[in-house]
Design an enzyme around this catalytic site. Structure first.
Site, PDB file in Angstrom:
ATOM      1  CB  CYS A  80      -1.087   0.171   1.166  1.00 25.24           C
ATOM      2  SG  CYS A  80      -2.226   1.434   1.104  1.00 25.24           S
ATOM      3  CB  CYS A  84      -4.571   3.652   7.335  1.00 20.33           C
ATOM      4  SG  CYS A  84      -4.705   4.905   5.897  1.00 20.33           S
ATOM      5  CB  CYS A  87      -3.661  -0.965   7.900  1.00 17.27           C
ATOM      6  SG  CYS A  87      -3.783  -2.246   6.459  1.00 17.27           S
TER       7      CYS A  87
END
Length: 358
Positions: A80, A84, A87
């Site tokens: 990714c 985040c 996550c």
């Protein structure tokens, strides 16, 4: 069976000891193999059945235990471009199946009863600039004829060219957006440098309308956005669904030993989550999911096409469907089909049936 086994055992032993010493060793080996088959294999088989059976023990027999994979979430990559903090499917590997192997697995799922496939990650548009994903989307819609093909993405890497090439084959695009305050997005880990996540969301909404793809928003409610009022923003975007998740801890992913994230600081209580839902109850497209509803109600395939069982608060993989088939692998998925239906997992998910005003 209890009487037959001892009788047969006595006969076997007598036949061994009646033989000359020279040939006895070969016969003993044969006897040991026979004993292993009689006593060990049924025990193993029984143990496997116990592992595969649902914890509630409400259904018996392999045929009755079989779960039809109606809706499957295929996380074909863990890579990714965002970080985040909460996550729960992190970049622990960089593996991606060869395209033809992924197609073979999707065909197996279709033959097992799959109606909906959702592609996720990681960020699914990272691989080959979205072309790998596009080919899978087209394969599922054209060759497999699935009623619903969807994607979950952070949206940052999607280009209009992709919609021109593959938009016809996609039913739903779900874009992750946890806040309409760009500073909060940066705190969460969705910052794009000079790019604005909210402005990009609006652009993607327009492209979805232009290319006739149903637009959906996913939001994870956490410590940094739990007090936010998103009503007017969501109403303006008017998605077909606004999926609102309570931030979830998964051992080995975002908490505990070997985790790549430390999500404890993002966690909110059930009461705080309910307060957020109460504030947004007038939003008609709101679909809430607390931790209890979310944890076991998704059929999740990882990058190796293994089902991930989250019943113990971590992701325990089955064997790959490419090796053992869907029926065998799905027994170890931990999937709660009753909770899947209770949380509204089955809905109108084909854009042809949504009757949207494009």
């Amino acid at each position: 069976m209890g009487m037959l086994v001892p009788t047969a055992l006595v006969g076997r032993m007598l036949s061994v000891f009646r033989q000359p010493l020279g040939s006895m060793w070969g016969s003993l080996a044969s006897l040991l193999c026979w004993l292993r088959a009689v006593f060990w294999w049924p025990a193993v088989e029984k143990g496997q059945q116990q592992v595969a059976r649902e914890p509630e023990g409400s259904r018996e027999g392999a045929e009755e235990d079989y779960t039809i994979p109606t809706s499957v979430n295929y996380h074909f990559t863990r890579q990714c471009n965002y970080k985040c903090g909460f996550c729960f499917h992190t970049a622990k590997t960089s593996f991606v199946l060869p395209l033809e192997e992924a197609k073979r697995g999707l065909l197996l799922l279709k033959e097992a009863g799959m109606e909906k496939i959702n592609f996720s990650g990681g960020e699914p548009f990272l691989q080959d600039r979205g072309d790998y994903l596009g080919k899978l989307v087209k394969f599922c819609k054209v060759e497999l004829g699935l009623p619903s093909v969807s994607i979950v993405s952070n949206g940052s890497l999607i280009r209009e060219r992709w919609f021109k090439d593959y938009g016809d084959y996609l039913d739903i695009l779900a874009v992750s957006c946890d806040s309409f305050n760009e500073q909060v997005n940066v705190l969460i880990g969705r910052g794009q440098g000079k790019k604005n996540h909210v402005e990009n969301l609006q652009k993607l909404n327009k492209w979805c309308k232009d290319y006739k793809v149903a637009f959906k928003i996913n939001s994870v409610i956490n410590r940094f956005n739990v007090d936010e009022d998103m009503r007017e923003h969501i109403k303006a975007l008017n998605p077909v669904r606004w999926k609102v998740f309570q931030c979830l801890l998964i051992e080995g992913e975002n908490c505990g030993e070997n985790a790549l994230r430390e999500a404890e600081r993002f966690i909110i209580s059930e009461e705080e989550f309910e307060e957020f839902l109460e504030r947004h109850k007038e939003v008609s497209c709101l679909v809430p999911e607390c931790n209890q509803k979310m944890k076991d109600s998704y059929l999740i395939l990882d990058e190796y096409m293994r089902f991930l069982n989250c019943r113990k608060g971590r992701k325990d993989p089955s064997r790959s469907i490419l090796d053992v088939g869907v029926e065998q692998a799905i027994k170890f998925s931990g999937f709660d089909d009753k909770m899947f239906l209770k949380r509204g997992g089955k809905y109108v998910w084909s854009k042809e049936d949504m009757k949207l005003d494009w």
